[in-house]
Each structure stands twice: as C-alpha cells, then as structure tokens.
Design an enzyme around this catalytic site. Structure first.
Site, PDB file in Angstrom:
ATOM      1  N   ASP A  89       0.869  -1.163   0.000  1.00  0.00           N
ATOM      2  CA  ASP A  89       0.000   0.000   0.000  1.00  0.00           C
ATOM      3  C   ASP A  89       0.918   1.228   0.000  1.00  0.00           C
ATOM      4  OD1 ASP A  89      -2.189   1.525   0.166  1.00  0.00           O
ATOM      5  OD2 ASP A  89      -2.859   0.815   2.111  1.00  0.00           O
ATOM      6  N   SER A  90       0.457   2.344  -0.514  1.00  0.00           N
ATOM      7  CA  SER A  90       1.345   3.489  -0.736  1.00  0.00           C
ATOM      8  C   SER A  90       1.620   4.323   0.496  1.00  0.00           C
ATOM      9  CB  SER A  90       0.725   4.413  -1.776  1.00  0.00           C
ATOM     10  OG  SER A  90      -0.440   5.016  -1.223  1.00  0.00           O
ATOM     11  N   GLY A  91       0.840   4.121   1.537  1.00  0.00           N
ATOM     12  CA  GLY A  91       0.993   4.956   2.720  1.00  0.00           C
ATOM     13  C   GLY A  91      -0.039   6.073   2.761  1.00  0.00           C
ATOM     14  N   GLY A  92      -0.640   6.365   1.618  1.00  0.00           N
ATOM     15  CA  GLY A  92      -1.618   7.454   1.556  1.00  0.00           C
ATOM     16  C   GLY A  92      -2.729   7.272   2.586  1.00  0.00           C
ATOM     17  N   PHE A  93      -3.359   6.113   2.571  1.00  0.00           N
ATOM     18  CA  PHE A  93      -4.483   5.864   3.463  1.00  0.00           C
ATOM     19  C   PHE A  93      -4.094   6.042   4.934  1.00  0.00           C
ATOM     20  CE2 PHE A  93      -7.242   3.121   6.008  1.00  0.00           C
ATOM     21  CZ  PHE A  93      -8.489   3.586   5.627  1.00  0.00           C
ATOM     22  N   ASP A 143      -1.784   8.455  -3.074  1.00  0.00           N
ATOM     23  CA  ASP A 143      -3.027   9.181  -3.345  1.00  0.00           C
ATOM     24  C   ASP A 143      -3.582   9.788  -2.071  1.00  0.00           C
ATOM     25  OD1 ASP A 143      -3.641   6.847  -1.992  1.00  0.00           O
ATOM     26  OD2 ASP A 143      -5.515   6.512  -3.079  1.00  0.00           O
ATOM     27  N   GLN A 194     -10.062   7.621  -7.411  1.00  0.00           N
ATOM     28  CA  GLN A 194     -10.735   8.261  -6.273  1.00  0.00           C
ATOM     29  C   GLN A 194     -11.942   9.029  -6.805  1.00  0.00           C
ATOM     30  OE1 GLN A 194     -10.244   7.887  -3.085  1.00  0.00           O
ATOM     31  NE2 GLN A 194      -8.164   7.019  -2.906  1.00  0.00           N
ATOM     32  N   GLY A 221     -10.730   4.625  -1.645  1.00  0.00           N
ATOM     33  CA  GLY A 221     -11.662   5.571  -1.050  1.00  0.00           C
ATOM     34  C   GLY A 221     -13.075   5.060  -0.873  1.00  0.00           C
ATOM     35  N   ASP A 271      -8.447  -6.776  -0.352  1.00  0.00           N
ATOM     36  CA  ASP A 271      -7.719  -6.913   0.907  1.00  0.00           C
ATOM     37  C   ASP A 271      -8.599  -6.329   1.985  1.00  0.00           C
ATOM     38  OD1 ASP A 271      -7.112  -3.946   0.311  1.00  0.00           O
ATOM     39  OD2 ASP A 271      -6.341  -4.236   2.342  1.00  0.00           O
ATOM     40  N   CYS A 309     -14.811 -26.965   6.841  1.00  0.00           N
ATOM     41  CA  CYS A 309     -13.543 -26.258   6.612  1.00  0.00           C
ATOM     42  C   CYS A 309     -12.358 -27.213   6.731  1.00  0.00           C
ATOM     43  CB  CYS A 309     -13.409 -25.125   7.631  1.00  0.00           C
ATOM     44  SG  CYS A 309     -11.843 -24.240   7.551  1.00  0.00           S
ATOM     45  N   CYS A 311      -9.124 -26.180   7.282  1.00  0.00           N
ATOM     46  CA  CYS A 311      -7.949 -25.490   7.827  1.00  0.00           C
ATOM     47  C   CYS A 311      -7.315 -26.298   8.957  1.00  0.00           C
ATOM     48  CB  CYS A 311      -8.314 -24.072   8.307  1.00  0.00           C
ATOM     49  SG  CYS A 311      -8.984 -23.966   9.972  1.00  0.00           S
ATOM     50  N   CYS A 314      -9.550 -26.416  12.098  1.00  0.00           N
ATOM     51  CA  CYS A 314     -10.757 -27.241  11.975  1.00  0.00           C
ATOM     52  C   CYS A 314     -10.427 -28.719  11.820  1.00  0.00           C
ATOM     53  CB  CYS A 314     -11.615 -26.752  10.808  1.00  0.00           C
ATOM     54  SG  CYS A 314     -12.444 -25.183  11.190  1.00  0.00           S
ATOM     55  N   HIS A 340      -7.940 -19.504  11.030  1.00  0.00           N
ATOM     56  CA  HIS A 340      -9.190 -20.010  10.449  1.00  0.00           C
ATOM     57  C   HIS A 340      -9.844 -18.965   9.557  1.00  0.00           C
ATOM     58  CE1 HIS A 340     -13.141 -21.791   9.953  1.00  0.00           C
ATOM     59  NE2 HIS A 340     -13.612 -20.602  10.260  1.00  0.00           N
TER      60      HIS A 340
END
Lengths: 376, 376
Positions: A89-93, A143, A194, A221, A271, A309, A311, A314, A340
């Site tokens: 991620d760019s760091g913007g958020f 952004d 955006q 956004g 994500d 499941c 996993c 489980c 899980h």
C-alpha cells in the site's frame, strides 16, 4: 501481465503474473501491515492458509523498522521470508487515518508519525522510493483517500491532485526500478481511482488515469463510511471505464458478501483487515454464517469451528477447546482464530474461482452473498 | 517403569514409560498451564520444538474450563490434541501463590479463586479427582509448598501434614483410576518432598514418603527464594535418600545452569516457566549465553538468533526481523521467542543425554553450566 480466462456477466476469472509467481484471480490478499500477520502467523503459515499475495504497508514500514533497513536486509521478501507476491500500500491511506497535524500540499503531505511524533514528508517520489526499497511486486500509487461524506469541491480538487501525483509516481518508480541495485526490478505501479461517491468524478478520474496504461488499477476511497449500496453503485459506475485487460483491486473491502458482490461487478483483487480483526474478537466465519466462539453454547461442543472447513484448526481442534483458549486469554486463541478466518477468506476466493470456471457463479452468489455475513 | 541406562557421578541417563510413550531422561517438561503453551504454541508446535512431556495445571484447569468439562471432552490429551505424556501439577503450589484468603486445615485448603473469587475447597481427594478427570499420565501429590525463609516449626508441621496427605492421595488415585470409566487408567502418582532448606526435615520427610513406593518422587518447595547454593545443597542432602530406581523431578527449576547442576546431582525431570517468560521479554538463549534481541545492535543483524540452533525460527529468520517484530509489538515476536527458547531447553536436555551416553557429562557441565546463564 493479466490474462482473462473466463467471464460470467461482469465477474472475471483471471491470472496475473508477478516476479514472485502467478496469482489466480479473484484473490484476497492477506494483510501483514508491519511485515507480520496479526495473530502470530508467519510466512510459513501464510502458505498453509492458502495465501497467494501478502500485503504490507509503506507508511508503517517506513516508520518502523524503516525501509532502508528492509532494503539492507534484502527487501521485504527476504526480511519476512515470504517468497510469494507482495503488494505494498502506498501509505496514503495511513497518513490520512493515523497521522496527526497533516498538511497537504502540491508536493506531498507533511505529517507527524503516529509512533514517535517526528515530522515526516511524503510525496509521490518518497512513497515510490520507499516501496522500491521494500521491493514489493506491486507498488500502489500515492493518493489522497477522501473520507465520505465529502464536499464535492474538495473531492474534485483532491482527484485532480491525485491524478497529477500519479504521473510523478510513474516517473519515479520507473527511475528507481531501473537503478542497478534495485531490490525488485520487476516491480510495477498500479493506479488508484478516487472521487468519493460522485460517479462523474470517479469516471472522469478513471479515464484520466487509464491513459497512463498502468498494469493494474484500484478503486480506493470506498468502505470509508458510505452504505454498501452506494459502494456497489460506485463500483458499477466506474467499472465500465476500467481497462478490461488489467486487474481491478477494490481496496480495504470487506465482508464475504461485499467481496462476492464486488466480484459480480468485475473486481479481481481484495484486501481487508476484517477477518483478522473479527478473529481476534472470536467472530469466526463458517459456510453457514458467523459464529461467536465465546458463546456459552460452544463450551462442550466437540465439533470443529466449521465441519466443512479444511484449515489446520478445523482439522484438529474443537469449538470447546477454542472457546476455552479465549476465556483463558491464551494467545493461541488469537492465532487459531486468525488462521481459520484467513483460510476461510482464501477458500471463499478459491470457491468463487471454481464457480466461475464452472459457469456457476450466479448460483454461488445467490447461495452465499447474504448467508456468509449473517451472525448465527 | 524407570530404567537407568547410564550414570556418571550422580548424573543419570534413563527412560521412563508412560501410557502415552517413553520419556528419555534427563528431560525438561514444557509448561502449558491452561492446556496451552504461552506464546501461541499448539500441540503440533510442541512436537516441532522437541517436547517430550507437556505439563498442565490442576488448579487452573479446575477453575477454567473445569476438569469435568475436560473429562467430558475425552481428557486433556484429546482436548488439547497432544498425544505425548502429560504431567499435571497438583494445584498445591498455585493455591499458595495465587489464591486469597486461604485456610489450611487437616482435611485440605479453603480458598478463593483468583479468577472470580468463588470459594473452593481442595484436599488430597479433590486434587486426585481433578487430575483423574484431566487424565494426565503423571499426577502430582497434593502438598503444601512452604515459602523460604520458613519457620522451622511451621515447616515441620507442614511436612508432617503433607506426608499424611500423600497417603490419602495414593488411596484416592488408586480408587479413581480403577473406575470403569477412568480417563487414563494408567495414570500414576508421584510424591513430593518438602522441608524448606532444613536438611534433616527434608531427609526425614523423604524417607517417610519413600515407604509408599511411588513410581516417582519430586523435590518441591525449592526455587522459592533461597540461593542457588542453598538449593544445590538441599538437593545433595535429600538425593541420597531418594529411591535410585525411580525418577526424580525438581519442580519449577530453573536456568540452564541450574538444570545442569541439578542433573549433576541426580535429578531427571524439570519444568520451569522461565524460558517462555524470558522469551516474551526478548531474552533469548544461545549456546554462547543470553542475548536481548531488542538491543539496537541486532537491528541489521542478518544472523539467526543462534547460528548453532536448529529451531524453526533460527533456520529461517534473522535477528533483525525478530527485533523488528518486538519493536512493532507483533504477537509473532512472542511466538518466535517462546518457540526458540523452549527448543533451546529441549536441546539442552538432549545434549546432556548424549553427553551422559558418551561419558562426557563432566566436560559438558564445565563448558556450559556458567556460560549459558550469562547475558552477553
């Protein structure tokens, strides 16, 4: 680099090649913000839960341990021992959600670190420098993530600036990845759309950034305060204008139902911190809906979290044991729950890919889009 | 059930058979107080770190999730999915260290739970009932752990009561394990020697409990405030009077150096929370001494914690990454540290067993007894 394998309505089954392997889409990226997955999961665990892409964060890693340190340690792949694809991620958020005293200028953003308060400046070039140092496979554009509700005039000005920043991001990353000692010369830049929930702004911005012909585009956004319906409508509005031969990434979304609905609207990458955060609170996903493992009724329940499941948790442990671990406040409770829930999200994507291959996606959507988000 | 394979001085290399497998001694038991190992380690992880015996706690499991629940879930082995040997502490030590408002009577101890304050009574029969419900392989006697320094008169009276309690423990456990629906019919009782640091009391008590011909004997009530030398002297004094054909267990001890010195004095079984607790604080054992991984000098150190260690963490991750995880307060830091430290303790025992087999124990002791406890 993106190959469209099959389509059903707007939903897409595809493949995306990165320097660290081919990603089968639609895909959920597993979040390891600080080069570690919450709940004590390691790179080895990521393989076990079916993770295809790990996602780390530019802002967090710049602050601690610093991107230059990660670079000196051979880049993020070597540092955290994950040899699959990584998106940063760019760091913007994070600058807009975590830092204090930020000032946005044309050149970038001045702000204070959330860890030690020190002054930091980050603009498109700095974000690209950091991501190049981390050596991720996919670097995200720097952004501004405008909160919702937003003033139209502010959103408009912000969009224009984010578009100008994108040009600088592209130039900077091209420069850094062609340096002789680049950590990951195959690293690419994805753009971020955006425009809050103003469809015309979204579309205009999307058209403008599509001209740069980047290998992937994200819708940013969203999931920041608007209703689910507003989010779906915005995706529908902008999706038509996204290049069909490039992957689309819906940032920070969402519930299983949100993801199914977004796949139905043509999104490929996702994500979200939700499965890990819910896991830490004992809210566990099953193919019948969400259970709260702390509930008294599971105290003597010998079944696994979800009998359907496969996993690690489980296959071996009972609800009774997991409930006990929560009540006794053992760290193992967090580990098992996060394991899980992430496995569940990765399986959800894998089942959607299968449904798309089989031409059964509409049926899958009808069956699960509401059910999986319900608390039972 | 105990087979003495080789001796060097007082140090012993042996084997002890339990219903869940044969234990190679000397051995360090890995502590999972509440049916879980601190730091998010699971039963599967226990195998990976070379654990032979898991140790859980009667008092804690009685309070939460309750021993009857564990019994209904098939006993502790099934509940926590660990199919190796389990030893359960009797609860005595925790009653004296954790609970409030305790009253000691001939019949047992009245006290309040440290979790919810509710009134609990536990005597020899109750402790045996709980341990039978848990279904451990080795049940420990219900005793009073007298703090040090202790009044001689108090220690004397307490020793006598603990000896009377032991007779009741033996009768009770024999009864419970011969019930038709016993969780673990092969469960056995080990006695615990007390007497603070009064050698004559220790010896008298040891002689008395040896008459019961139990399959194992522990030295309790040490590492509770006395000096290392006082502890070693007490072990030496009492060891002569412990049956040679039964395993000896030094409860709650200790540093690597303490363990080497106690093995040299004829002890076979150990347990301690120290490796897990130190791990959580970033104090990591190496074959050169103890390092503090949070130290600035490890920030860019690409070496593993200990290049001589074969654990999961040392085979994959750098000191730099582990230090970052601590600084970023990631749970993975705890998991990796506890994993490494327990692996180290288990390796320490394995190397001592090898040294004993090779007749090299004196050399091993000279080389490591002081070195391993030093901070470097």
């Amino acid at each position: 680099m993106f190959k469209l394998i099959k389509q059903e309505g707007h939903a897409r089954r595809g493949e995306y090649a990165t320097p660290h392997g081919v990603v089968q889409t639609p895909v959920f990226m597993n979040v390891g913000t600080q080069a570690a997955i919450k709940g004590g999961l390691s790179g080895v665990d990521l393989k076990a839960i079916g993770c295809q892409v790990e996602l780390s964060n530019t802002y967090h890693l710049h602050v601690r341990p610093t991107d230059t340190l990660v670079r000196d340690m051979g880049g993020l792949h070597a540092f955290m021992r994950w040899d699959g694809p990584i998106l940063t991620d760019s760091g913007g958020f994070q600058i807009f959600s975590l830092s204090s005293l930020r000032k946005i200028k044309e050149e970038g953003v001045y702000f204070n670190s959330h860890v030690d308060g020190r002054h930091i400046f980050m603009g498109p070039e700095e974000s690209m420098r950091i991501q190049a140092n981390l050596g991720s496979d996919i670097a995200m554009a720097f952004d501004e993530c405008v909160g919702i509700p937003a003033e139209r005039s502010y959103a408009e000005a912000s969009c224009a600036r984010t578009a100008r920043w994108l040009v600088r991001c592209k130039e900077a990353l091209e420069k850094y990845t062609s340096e002789e000692d680049a950590v990951n010369p195959g690293q690419v830049l994805w753009g971020i759309n955006q425009g809050a929930v103003f469809h015309d702004l979204r579309i205009e911005h999307m058209k403008r950034i599509a001209e740069l012909e980047l290998p992937g585009y994200a819708i940013g956004g969203l999931a920041v305060g608007e209703s689910h319906q507003e989010m779906y409508d915005t995706i529908e509005a902008v999706e038509e204008h996204m290049p069909k031969d490039r992957p689309r990434y819906l940032m920070g979304v969402g519930t299983p139902g949100n993801i199914i609905e977004a796949v139905a609207r043509g999104v490929d990458f996702f994500d979200c911190v939700m499965p890990a955060r819910n896991g830490r609170h004992g809210h566990l996903y099953t193919w019948d809906g969400i259970i709260n493992i702390k509930n008294e009724k599971y105290a003597r329940d010998e079944q696994p979290i979800d009998p359907a499941c496969g996993c690690h948790v489980c296959r071996r442990y009972s609800r009774a044991y997991l409930r006990h671990l929560f009540k006794a406040e053992e760290i193992l409770a967090l580990r098992f729950s996060v394991m899980h829930n992430l496995y569940f999200y990765n399986s959800l994507m894998s089942r959607m890919r299968q449904a798309l291959e089989d031409g059964d996606f509409a049926d899958f959507r009808r069956r699960y889009a509401e059910k999986l988000d319900k608390r039972i």
